[in-house]
Design a protein around this motif. Structure first.
Motif, PDB file in Angstrom:
ATOM      1  N   PRO A 135     -12.350   2.096  16.382  1.00 30.29           N
ATOM      2  CA  PRO A 135     -11.372   3.149  16.103  1.00 30.29           C
ATOM      3  C   PRO A 135     -10.888   3.810  17.385  1.00 30.29           C
ATOM      4  O   PRO A 135     -11.667   4.080  18.290  1.00 30.29           O
ATOM      5  CB  PRO A 135     -12.163   4.138  15.229  1.00 30.29           C
ATOM      6  N   ASP A 136      -9.600   4.057  17.443  1.00 30.10           N
ATOM      7  CA  ASP A 136      -8.979   4.760  18.572  1.00 30.10           C
ATOM      8  C   ASP A 136      -7.680   5.363  18.062  1.00 30.10           C
ATOM      9  O   ASP A 136      -6.593   4.854  18.315  1.00 30.10           O
ATOM     10  CB  ASP A 136      -8.720   3.796  19.724  1.00 30.10           C
ATOM     11  N   PRO A 137      -7.780   6.476  17.291  1.00 28.39           N
ATOM     12  CA  PRO A 137      -6.598   6.993  16.604  1.00 28.39           C
ATOM     13  C   PRO A 137      -5.458   7.424  17.527  1.00 28.39           C
ATOM     14  O   PRO A 137      -4.305   7.440  17.110  1.00 28.39           O
ATOM     15  CB  PRO A 137      -7.144   8.186  15.798  1.00 28.39           C
ATOM     16  N   GLU A 138      -5.760   7.736  18.768  1.00 26.34           N
ATOM     17  CA  GLU A 138      -4.686   8.135  19.680  1.00 26.34           C
ATOM     18  C   GLU A 138      -3.907   6.938  20.206  1.00 26.34           C
ATOM     19  O   GLU A 138      -2.733   7.059  20.552  1.00 26.34           O
ATOM     20  CB  GLU A 138      -5.266   8.945  20.841  1.00 26.34           C
ATOM     21  N   ARG A 139      -4.562   5.777  20.257  1.00 28.51           N
ATOM     22  CA  ARG A 139      -3.892   4.591  20.803  1.00 28.51           C
ATOM     23  C   ARG A 139      -3.318   3.688  19.721  1.00 28.51           C
ATOM     24  O   ARG A 139      -2.218   3.137  19.878  1.00 28.51           O
ATOM     25  CB  ARG A 139      -4.888   3.778  21.651  1.00 28.51           C
ATOM     26  N   LEU A 140      -4.032   3.528  18.632  1.00 25.59           N
ATOM     27  CA  LEU A 140      -3.638   2.562  17.617  1.00 25.59           C
ATOM     28  C   LEU A 140      -2.412   3.032  16.833  1.00 25.59           C
ATOM     29  O   LEU A 140      -2.153   4.237  16.722  1.00 25.59           O
ATOM     30  CB  LEU A 140      -4.795   2.330  16.646  1.00 25.59           C
ATOM     31  N   PRO A 141      -1.666   2.087  16.254  1.00 24.59           N
ATOM     32  CA  PRO A 141      -0.540   2.489  15.398  1.00 24.59           C
ATOM     33  C   PRO A 141      -1.012   3.336  14.221  1.00 24.59           C
ATOM     34  O   PRO A 141      -2.139   3.187  13.731  1.00 24.59           O
ATOM     35  CB  PRO A 141       0.011   1.139  14.903  1.00 24.59           C
ATOM     36  N   ARG A 142      -0.158   4.225  13.792  1.00 23.99           N
ATOM     37  CA  ARG A 142      -0.439   4.951  12.557  1.00 23.99           C
ATOM     38  C   ARG A 142      -0.241   4.009  11.374  1.00 23.99           C
ATOM     39  O   ARG A 142       0.385   2.961  11.506  1.00 23.99           O
ATOM     40  CB  ARG A 142       0.495   6.150  12.435  1.00 23.99           C
ATOM     41  N   ILE A 143      -0.782   4.410  10.233  1.00 23.73           N
ATOM     42  CA  ILE A 143      -0.662   3.582   9.043  1.00 23.73           C
ATOM     43  C   ILE A 143      -0.049   4.410   7.922  1.00 23.73           C
ATOM     44  O   ILE A 143      -0.218   5.634   7.865  1.00 23.73           O
ATOM     45  CB  ILE A 143      -2.033   3.002   8.627  1.00 23.73           C
ATOM     46  N   ALA A 144       0.696   3.743   7.056  1.00 24.35           N
ATOM     47  CA  ALA A 144       1.283   4.386   5.873  1.00 24.35           C
ATOM     48  C   ALA A 144       1.149   3.419   4.710  1.00 24.35           C
ATOM     49  O   ALA A 144       1.094   2.201   4.898  1.00 24.35           O
ATOM     50  CB  ALA A 144       2.744   4.748   6.113  1.00 24.35           C
ATOM     51  N   VAL A 145       1.105   3.976   3.503  1.00 28.82           N
ATOM     52  CA  VAL A 145       0.860   3.167   2.316  1.00 28.82           C
ATOM     53  C   VAL A 145       1.945   3.397   1.277  1.00 28.82           C
ATOM     54  O   VAL A 145       2.280   4.546   0.958  1.00 28.82           O
ATOM     55  CB  VAL A 145      -0.510   3.506   1.693  1.00 28.82           C
ATOM     56  N   VAL A 146       2.487   2.297   0.756  1.00 29.44           N
ATOM     57  CA  VAL A 146       3.357   2.345  -0.417  1.00 29.44           C
ATOM     58  C   VAL A 146       2.614   1.601  -1.519  1.00 29.44           C
ATOM     59  O   VAL A 146       2.441   0.382  -1.440  1.00 29.44           O
ATOM     60  CB  VAL A 146       4.722   1.687  -0.149  1.00 29.44           C
ATOM     61  N   PRO A 147       2.119   2.303  -2.530  1.00 28.89           N
ATOM     62  CA  PRO A 147       1.230   1.666  -3.513  1.00 28.89           C
ATOM     63  C   PRO A 147       1.931   0.595  -4.332  1.00 28.89           C
ATOM     64  O   PRO A 147       3.006   0.806  -4.877  1.00 28.89           O
ATOM     65  CB  PRO A 147       0.782   2.834  -4.394  1.00 28.89           C
TER      66      PRO A 147
END
Length: 322
Positions: free
Chosen positions: A80-92
């Motif tokens: 995990p590296d929340p500052e570097r990695l892409p953000r994620i979004a979900v469309v159910p």
């Protein structure tokens, strides 16, 4: 913003036309690349590529909890590296969509897309914790690599139910709530250890808890949904804390009736309770061992049988648009 849209064409609740409409809506606001999954494990490969390319800022998952799990494991392949990695979004787009609904997103794909675009315009996001499971050194499962889960894992009875449902889905049946209920009954009738479980719970600084029949590990609440009804196995579980656990040491007919009723009437204030119930809250390190190999599942994905599993709760693991 450069974004990757991962589409599961076999998603239960979206049609090809709906997916096209949603794709066009997202492309109007984003520099969008669209990738359609072609096989099991493909979404994980796409997530890994997005984590490593240095250009992707956002990964959107149009699918169910299983597709999301694969993408998350790809994104976090190096940790995990929340500052570097892409953000994620979900469309159910799945049959239950626990992760998205636990975040407060609409369960309708069109409405969720609108909410996602609004959140992007506002810059609204949160950092959530995740669970991780891996093999235990010195056991037959020592070589099992770590795997992340977003909302739950199960060891024993409930994982057996998931395995039964997956078997029917492979034969072409749809994943529906009546199908799950039928498999719960069949798993119960064929469960050989329902009076005396084989699972032992171990955690640092505490005495072992023995003879559990099932163990449900939750990273958030609700644990699942029956239609629009939320079901709380561990009401205090949260994306902002460690992991919670619900264990049962007996599954006789009377016990099943009692705990099934408690689950169906559960709420954010009260979950299953009684002398055969074991609960943990906000744990970051524990292990489940079994005297015999038992079914194991993560985020509703059956992963075969295991003799032992080590769990870690990791806070602030992933940035999510919400």
């Amino acid at each position: 913003m450069r974004a990757l849209l991962v589409v599961n064409p076999a998603a239960t609740t979206t049609s090809a036309r709906t997916r096209d409409v949603l794709t066009h809506a997202l492309a109007s606001d984003l520099k969008l690349e669209v990738a359609t999954t072609e096989r099991r494990g493909h979404a994980r490969e796409l997530g890994r590529r997005a984590a490593d390319d240095g250009e992707t800022e956002l990964v959107i998952v149009l699918g169910g909890d299983g597709t999301l799990n694969e993408v998350v494991n790809g994104l976090l392949h190096a940790g995990p590296d929340p500052e570097r990695l892409p953000r994620i979004a979900v469309v159910p787009g799945g049959s239950t969509n626990v992760f998205a609904r636990a975040l407060g997103l609409p369960n309708n794909a069109v409405e969720a897309t609108g909410a996602l675009l609004d959140a992007l315009h506002r810059g609204s996001e949160r950092v959530v914790g995740l669970g991780r499971a891996e093999g235990v050194p010195g056991t037959d499962d020592a070589g099992v690599p770590p795997r992340w889960f977003t909302f739950c894992a199960g060891y024993g009875f409930d994982a057996g139910v998931v395995g039964r449902v997956e078997h029917h889905r492979e034969q072409g049946k749809r994943s529906t709530h009546p199908l799950y209920v039928r498999q719960v009954v069949r798993q119960f009738l064929r469960e050989p250890h329902r009076r005396r479980g084989t699972i032992t719970l171990e955690r640092p600084g505490h005495e072992p808890v023995e003879e559990l029949v099932l163990s449900i590990v939750c990273n958030t609440a609700p644990w699942t949904y029956l239609g629009n009804r939320p079901v709380y196995a561990a009401p205090r579980a949260s994306f902002d804390t460690g992991l919670d656990l619900l264990g049962l040491s007996r599954l006789t007919s009377a016990a099943v009736g009692r705990y099934a009723t408690q689950l169906l009437t559960s709420s954010p204030e009260r979950g299953p309770h009684g002398k055969h119930v074991v609960t943990l809250h906000d744990e970051t390190d524990f292990t489940l061992h079994s005297q015999v190999p038992l079914p194991f599942q993560m985020d509703g994905d059956h992963l075969g049988v295991r003799s032992s599993v080590h769990f870690t709760g990791v806070r602030r693991a992933l940035r999510v648009i919400v």
